[in-house]
Motif scaffolding. Structure first.
Motif, PDB file in Angstrom:
ATOM      1  N   UNK A 153      48.273 -12.593  15.188  1.00  0.00           N
ATOM      2  CA  UNK A 153      49.195 -12.746  16.305  1.00  0.00           C
ATOM      3  C   UNK A 153      49.049 -14.143  16.890  1.00  0.00           C
ATOM      4  N   UNK A 154      50.151 -14.703  17.289  1.00  0.00           N
ATOM      5  CA  UNK A 154      50.107 -15.974  18.017  1.00  0.00           C
ATOM      6  C   UNK A 154      49.761 -15.671  19.480  1.00  0.00           C
ATOM      7  N   UNK A 155      49.427 -16.689  20.226  1.00  0.00           N
ATOM      8  CA  UNK A 155      49.153 -16.499  21.653  1.00  0.00           C
ATOM      9  C   UNK A 155      50.374 -15.932  22.368  1.00  0.00           C
ATOM     10  N   UNK A 160      52.780 -11.059  24.945  1.00  0.00           N
ATOM     11  CA  UNK A 160      53.780  -9.989  24.945  1.00  0.00           C
ATOM     12  C   UNK A 160      53.129  -8.616  24.798  1.00  0.00           C
ATOM     13  N   UNK A 161      52.086  -8.538  23.963  1.00  0.00           N
ATOM     14  CA  UNK A 161      51.440  -7.253  23.672  1.00  0.00           C
ATOM     15  C   UNK A 161      50.569  -6.751  24.819  1.00  0.00           C
ATOM     16  N   UNK A 162      49.836  -7.651  25.485  1.00  0.00           N
ATOM     17  CA  UNK A 162      48.881  -7.179  26.489  1.00  0.00           C
ATOM     18  C   UNK A 162      49.328  -7.438  27.927  1.00  0.00           C
ATOM     19  N   UNK A 163      50.406  -8.154  28.112  1.00  0.00           N
ATOM     20  CA  UNK A 163      50.909  -8.432  29.452  1.00  0.00           C
ATOM     21  C   UNK A 163      50.361  -9.740  29.999  1.00  0.00           C
ATOM     22  N   UNK A 164      51.112 -10.332  30.889  1.00  0.00           N
ATOM     23  CA  UNK A 164      50.767 -11.648  31.422  1.00  0.00           C
ATOM     24  C   UNK A 164      49.452 -11.651  32.189  1.00  0.00           C
ATOM     25  N   UNK A 165      49.207 -10.663  33.032  1.00  0.00           N
ATOM     26  CA  UNK A 165      47.966 -10.623  33.820  1.00  0.00           C
ATOM     27  C   UNK A 165      46.729 -10.571  32.944  1.00  0.00           C
ATOM     28  N   UNK A 166      46.722  -9.677  31.976  1.00  0.00           N
ATOM     29  CA  UNK A 166      45.580  -9.569  31.063  1.00  0.00           C
ATOM     30  C   UNK A 166      45.435 -10.824  30.213  1.00  0.00           C
ATOM     31  N   UNK A 167      46.559 -11.381  29.779  1.00  0.00           N
ATOM     32  CA  UNK A 167      46.530 -12.601  28.981  1.00  0.00           C
ATOM     33  C   UNK A 167      45.937 -13.752  29.795  1.00  0.00           C
TER      34      UNK A 167
END
Length: 182
Positions: A153-155, A160-167
């Protein structure tokens, strides 16, 4: 040679692997490496209990083991939230003598934050593009010559997969406040 808790390298160096909660007092390592010691699998332990645990681990167990010359501690972790101990330990404030730790116990500690990416005006730039290409397009381009990128997966895709807050916490070293700040 290798076992589940002891590795001897070809150059004669050795590593002893222990859980942060295991019996370890009295050891005399040259380097003590803490890797995410605040991990709470239940995510239900009160922050006051985790802070007391970290105080004991650091100042009663780890630091006394590495007070000799040429020894030290490396603490690797993720800024889960601003409520966590690692975030607290990293905080600096400007003083007339220069930057100092907000908690004086960490004044002598060096700090190095390495995010997976840096964001400039909404555009991600990967700090380790061979591990994490910044965009889906970059990943697909790499996949033409490096098959492992077909499944990676790209960043951009991770966000997209884990959500902005977690990212932001896990990849940009920008944790949210959580319920309250330390």
């Amino acid at each position: 040679s290798f076992s589940t808790e002891h590795m001897i390298l070809n150059n004669g160096s050795w590593l002893r692997l222990l859980s942060a909660s295991s019996k370890q007092r009295g050891g005399r390592p040259r380097r003590y490496r803490l890797d995410d010691p605040e991990y709470d699998p239940k995510s239900s332990t009160p922050m006051s209990v985790l802070r007391a645990y970290m105080d004991e681990l650091l100042f009663k167990i780890v630091i006394p083991m590495v007070t000799r010359p040429d020894t030290g501690v490396d603490w690797v972790g993720t800024f889960v939230s601003k409520r966590h101990y690692l975030w607290h330990a990293m905080q600096l404030e400007d003083t007339p003598e220069g930057a100092r730790a907000k908690d004086v116990r960490f004044n002598r500690w060096s700090r190095l934050v390495i995010p997976a990416a840096i964001e400039h005006e909404g555009t991600l730039e990967s700090c380790w593009p061979d591990m994490w290409p910044a965009t889906r397009e970059e990943r697909l381009e790499k996949a033409k010559t490096k098959p492992r990128f077909k499944e990676a997966l790209s960043l951009e895709e991770i966000r997209e997969a884990i959500g902005t807050g977690n990212f932001n916490s896990a990849y940009l070293a920008k944790p949210g406040d959580g319920d309250s700040v330390y």
